[in-house]
Scaffold this active site. Sequence first.
Site, PDB file in Angstrom:
ATOM      1  N   LYS A   1     -44.875 -30.234  28.684  1.00 27.21           N
ATOM      2  CA  LYS A   1     -44.851 -29.833  30.098  1.00 27.21           C
ATOM      3  C   LYS A   1     -46.233 -29.878  30.763  1.00 27.21           C
ATOM      4  O   LYS A   1     -46.341 -30.189  31.947  1.00 27.21           O
ATOM      5  CB  LYS A   1     -44.230 -28.440  30.249  1.00 27.21           C
TER       6      LYS A   1
ATOM      7  N   ASP B   1     -37.424 -24.998  36.956  1.00 24.14           N
ATOM      8  CA  ASP B   1     -36.856 -23.830  36.252  1.00 24.14           C
ATOM      9  C   ASP B   1     -36.702 -22.625  37.186  1.00 24.14           C
ATOM     10  O   ASP B   1     -35.673 -21.948  37.173  1.00 24.14           O
ATOM     11  CB  ASP B   1     -37.742 -23.443  35.063  1.00 24.14           C
TER      12      ASP B   1
END
Length: 301
Positions: free
Chosen positions: A74, A111
Amino acid sequence: MSEFRITGKAKLAGVIGYPVTHSLSPVLHNYWLARHGIDGAYVPLSVAPDAFVTAIKGLQAAGFKGANVTIPHKEAAFAIADEVDPMARIAGSVNTLVFREDGSIHGSSTDGFGYVANLEADGIDVSALASRGPALLLGAGGAARSIATSLLEKGLQVIFSNRTAERADGLAKELDAAWRRNFPEGDAPRLSIIAWDEWEEQLGDMALLVNTTSLGMQGGPAPDWTPDLSKASRHLVVSDIVYIPQETPFLKAARELGLTTSGGLGMLLHQARPGFKAWFGADTEVDEATVAYIRAALSRR
Ligand code: ATR
């Protein structure tokens, strides 16, 4: 459903991880592709950390539309993006890459969006929660960071409580600095921490309680974790990002007190929507059929 769904013109995307075998994203995206009759495919891409940049260049060269990015990539995804959404800049990580026609790469972090979208799909007006009190986030990992960023964007005050207090303190300070850097003209974010052995006592003041730890997860560090929620006000909304089991002991305790609850699977499903729209060009819904399909896939594991 069209008989010839994947042709030579198929739109391609995938999820890059290491390992990637646990990812539910291929099941979800291919389900949506089939339901929408879209000529496309979404594949798992197992890429070792030192091969990340090579893999991205290769996918671009092969005409992929983009990719989801999961652990441990990420931060590398953040670094490789030419342009990054403000919320991803604050969260410091990217989980969705879009490869543009001009060769540039756009990165976003979905998210937090998925978390808030799931609450709203469960009938909770997140902006209205801000006037009722702060959000208390249990945990100080990557999930806490993304969720906190989206709750700050909705105007909520965010309080972290974590077993390791220094991590909660560090996260609050980092987010505060990142927010001020990105929004120098805006209101300062409202961030603070509560000691891990004190949060249950302070529940009466909270509007939202979020478990972002792995406590309560089947196979996790404490699958039976059931904190004392008896000090909660009757308006407290209780949510959990753990989705195995479907109703965690934490959510069960909240439900038994008559509190509004929201489970973890929806966040996972909603966070996939922006990528699907960008790569395959269609809006998707997280409806009962989608949830049932993913639950069936989970139960076969
Ligand atoms: P993620 O990036 O998915 O959020 P993580 O960084 O591993 O995952 O964070 C896991 C969270 O669960 C942490 O907040 C961790 O607390 P510590 O920072 O003290 O490690 C929390 N956690 C895990 N096991 C725990 C336990 N037995 N009791 C309390 N908190 C726990």
